[in-house]
Design a protein around this motif. Structure first.
Motif, PDB file in Angstrom:
ATOM      1  N   VAL A  24       1.488  -0.724  -0.238  1.00 37.92           N
ATOM      2  CA  VAL A  24       0.287  -0.378  -0.210  1.00 37.92           C
ATOM      3  C   VAL A  24       0.830   1.458   0.064  1.00 37.92           C
ATOM      4  CG1 VAL A  24      -2.072   1.014   1.684  1.00 37.92           C
ATOM      5  CG2 VAL A  24      -1.888  -0.667   1.186  1.00 37.92           C
ATOM      6  N   PHE A  25       0.907   1.776  -0.975  1.00 39.04           N
ATOM      7  CA  PHE A  25       1.988   3.192  -0.525  1.00 39.04           C
ATOM      8  C   PHE A  25       0.486   4.587  -0.538  1.00 39.04           C
ATOM      9  CE2 PHE A  25       3.268   0.665  -4.370  1.00 39.04           C
ATOM     10  CZ  PHE A  25       3.989   0.366  -4.289  1.00 39.04           C
ATOM     11  N   ASP A  26       0.948   4.970   0.704  1.00 41.22           N
ATOM     12  CA  ASP A  26       0.556   6.602   0.913  1.00 41.22           C
ATOM     13  C   ASP A  26       1.810   7.826   0.724  1.00 41.22           C
ATOM     14  OD1 ASP A  26      -0.530   7.784   2.595  1.00 41.22           O
ATOM     15  OD2 ASP A  26      -0.324   7.507   4.274  1.00 41.22           O
ATOM     16  N   PRO A  27       1.632   8.137  -0.419  1.00 40.18           N
ATOM     17  CA  PRO A  27       1.536   9.312  -0.359  1.00 40.18           C
ATOM     18  C   PRO A  27       2.353  10.734   0.656  1.00 40.18           C
ATOM     19  CG  PRO A  27       0.714   9.506  -2.073  1.00 40.18           C
ATOM     20  CD  PRO A  27       0.449   8.330  -1.303  1.00 40.18           C
ATOM     21  N   THR A  28       1.190  11.215   0.918  1.00 37.45           N
ATOM     22  CA  THR A  28       0.853  11.615   2.000  1.00 37.45           C
ATOM     23  C   THR A  28       1.807  12.063   3.723  1.00 37.45           C
ATOM     24  OG1 THR A  28      -1.685  11.885   1.627  1.00 37.45           O
ATOM     25  CG2 THR A  28      -0.977  12.807   3.455  1.00 37.45           C
ATOM     26  N   ASN A  29       1.520  10.739   3.748  1.00 35.24           N
ATOM     27  CA  ASN A  29       2.762   9.981   4.775  1.00 35.24           C
ATOM     28  C   ASN A  29       4.320  10.959   4.402  1.00 35.24           C
ATOM     29  OD1 ASN A  29       3.272   9.224   7.081  1.00 35.24           O
ATOM     30  ND2 ASN A  29       4.827   8.299   6.312  1.00 35.24           N
ATOM     31  N   TRP A  30       4.686  10.713   3.575  1.00 34.06           N
ATOM     32  CA  TRP A  30       6.213  11.144   2.874  1.00 34.06           C
ATOM     33  C   TRP A  30       6.180  12.616   2.857  1.00 34.06           C
ATOM     34  CZ3 TRP A  30       9.117  14.319   0.374  1.00 34.06           C
ATOM     35  CH2 TRP A  30      10.170  14.011   0.119  1.00 34.06           C
TER      36      TRP A  30
ATOM     37  N   ALA B 273      -4.362  13.073 -12.803  1.00 34.12           N
ATOM     38  CA  ALA B 273      -4.700  12.663 -14.051  1.00 34.12           C
ATOM     39  C   ALA B 273      -4.633  11.484 -14.787  1.00 34.12           C
ATOM     40  CB  ALA B 273      -4.010  14.428 -15.274  1.00 34.12           C
ATOM     41  N   SER B 274      -3.789  10.585 -14.114  1.00 37.49           N
ATOM     42  CA  SER B 274      -4.319   9.133 -14.960  1.00 37.49           C
ATOM     43  C   SER B 274      -5.841   8.564 -14.603  1.00 37.49           C
ATOM     44  CB  SER B 274      -2.986   8.153 -14.284  1.00 37.49           C
ATOM     45  OG  SER B 274      -2.994   7.908 -12.993  1.00 37.49           O
ATOM     46  N   LYS B 275      -6.447   8.458 -13.851  1.00 35.81           N
ATOM     47  CA  LYS B 275      -7.595   7.831 -13.340  1.00 35.81           C
ATOM     48  C   LYS B 275      -7.013   6.466 -12.830  1.00 35.81           C
ATOM     49  CE  LYS B 275      -9.694  12.051 -16.274  1.00 35.81           C
ATOM     50  NZ  LYS B 275     -10.967  11.997 -16.866  1.00 35.81           N
ATOM     51  N   SER B 276      -6.561   6.578 -12.672  1.00 34.96           N
ATOM     52  CA  SER B 276      -5.367   5.292 -12.170  1.00 34.96           C
ATOM     53  C   SER B 276      -7.132   3.986 -11.601  1.00 34.96           C
ATOM     54  CB  SER B 276      -4.531   4.711 -11.676  1.00 34.96           C
ATOM     55  OG  SER B 276      -3.912   5.062 -12.839  1.00 34.96           O
ATOM     56  N   GLY B 277      -7.723   5.256 -10.328  1.00 41.49           N
ATOM     57  CA  GLY B 277      -8.267   4.738  -9.123  1.00 41.49           C
ATOM     58  C   GLY B 277      -7.680   4.777  -8.047  1.00 41.49           C
TER      59      GLY B 277
ATOM     60  N   THR C 145      -2.412   1.117  -8.317  1.00 48.89           N
ATOM     61  CA  THR C 145      -2.379   0.319  -8.767  1.00 48.89           C
ATOM     62  C   THR C 145      -1.730   1.730 -10.478  1.00 48.89           C
ATOM     63  OG1 THR C 145      -4.876  -0.462  -8.799  1.00 48.89           O
ATOM     64  CG2 THR C 145      -3.679   0.552 -10.838  1.00 48.89           C
ATOM     65  N   PHE C 146      -1.545   2.843  -9.975  1.00 49.45           N
ATOM     66  CA  PHE C 146      -0.657   3.822 -10.372  1.00 49.45           C
ATOM     67  C   PHE C 146       0.587   3.477 -10.010  1.00 49.45           C
ATOM     68  CE2 PHE C 146       1.412   7.606 -10.084  1.00 49.45           C
ATOM     69  CZ  PHE C 146       1.716   8.095 -11.740  1.00 49.45           C
ATOM     70  N   VAL C 147       0.956   3.055  -8.877  1.00 47.40           N
ATOM     71  CA  VAL C 147       2.349   3.313  -8.916  1.00 47.40           C
ATOM     72  C   VAL C 147       2.746   1.321  -9.809  1.00 47.40           C
ATOM     73  CG1 VAL C 147       4.457   2.076  -7.232  1.00 47.40           C
ATOM     74  CG2 VAL C 147       3.230   4.282  -7.306  1.00 47.40           C
TER      75      VAL C 147
ATOM     76  N   GLY D  83       5.720   0.558 -12.899  1.00 45.42           N
ATOM     77  CA  GLY D  83       6.741  -0.159 -13.377  1.00 45.42           C
ATOM     78  C   GLY D  83       6.800  -0.934 -14.704  1.00 45.42           C
ATOM     79  N   GLN D  84       5.453  -1.293 -14.232  1.00 49.09           N
ATOM     80  CA  GLN D  84       4.858  -1.862 -15.767  1.00 49.09           C
ATOM     81  C   GLN D  84       5.646  -1.569 -17.562  1.00 49.09           C
ATOM     82  OE1 GLN D  84       0.603  -3.300 -14.865  1.00 49.09           O
ATOM     83  NE2 GLN D  84       1.267  -4.878 -13.452  1.00 49.09           N
TER      84      GLN D  84
END
Length: 234
Positions: free
Chosen positions: A17-23, A108-112, A116-118, A122-123
């Motif tokens: 799980v990624f949380d950009p807010t914490n960083w 802008a990606s509308k990745s959900g 999923t965006f990250v 990577g993919q």
């Protein structure tokens, strides 16, 4: 590496799980403490300069200055520390800008969700997408810049020794920076795991497609052979 905090998700999925807010919060705290350190360094440098200009040791006693040579050396070291702080703030600022840019891309990606965006970045990088690769490379470069700037800062502080006011500020900032750097390392490890998983999935999917294509080809060949045996030309 685009992530800001990585933790294993609950349940049996074992995902990240990624949380950009914490960083962003940790980064802001680190930057703030470095700025406070900068103020303490400026105040000490101003006092050391007063001792040098006036030639009076009385003004330097609060800094532990006992002679003019020591006052000059301290002023020089404080100047180096101020420069190291500026470099560190610049490195943190560059990473903050990068994270904000990534979050804007995510919006802008509308990745959900951010994970999923990250994963999608990577993919795409594994598949040779130049923009995705550059995004990941830039992340590594920015993390390395923070660590290099922090290392130089700590080296100068250790050479300077104990200076009232400055030493305490350095200790507070160092604790905050250690947390930030640790999170950067967690980011790198987390995304490395994501990239490895994405590469493995891609390899498995490719192998599966190849196997399916081979099976279909074998089936078609066998069917044509059977039809010819029956005297039927396909």
């Amino acid at each position: 590496m685009l992530s800001v905090q990585a933790a294993h998700a609950g349940g049996g999925g074992g995902g990240i799980v990624f949380d950009p807010t914490n960083w962003i919060q940790t980064s802001a705290t680190a930057a703030s403490t470095v700025k406070q350190e900068g103020i303490a360094v400026q105040n000490a440098a101003r006092m050391a300069k007063m001792v040098i200009d006036s030639g009076k040791m009385v003004q330097g006693r609060s800094l532990g200055i006992t002679d003019m040579t020591q006052a000059v050396q301290l002023a020089q070291q404080l100047g180096k520390l101020a420069g190291a702080d500026d470099a560190l703030l610049n490195a943190i600022g560059n990473k903050q800008t990068y994270i904000n840019d990534v979050i804007a891309l995510y919006g802008a990606s509308k990745s959900g969700d951010f994970t999923t965006f990250v994963n999608s970045i990577g993919q795409r990088a594994n598949l040779g997408n130049a923009n995705a690769k550059n995004l990941l490379t830039q992340h590594d470069v920015l993390n390395a810049a923070i660590q290099v700037a922090q290392g130089k800062r700590l080296q100068i502080a250790s050479e300077m020794g104990s200076v009232p006011g400055v030493t305490q500020a350095v200790q507070v900032a160092t604790a905050a920076l250690d947390t930030l750097i640790e999170q950067n390392q967690v980011q790198a490890s987390a995304l490395a795991a994501q990239l490895a998983a994405a590469a493995k999935r891609e390899a498995m999917e490719t192998a599966s497609r190849t196997n399916a294509d081979s099976q279909m080809a074998d089936y078609a060949t066998a069917t044509r052979s059977r039809l010819r045996t029956l005297g039927i030309t396909p």
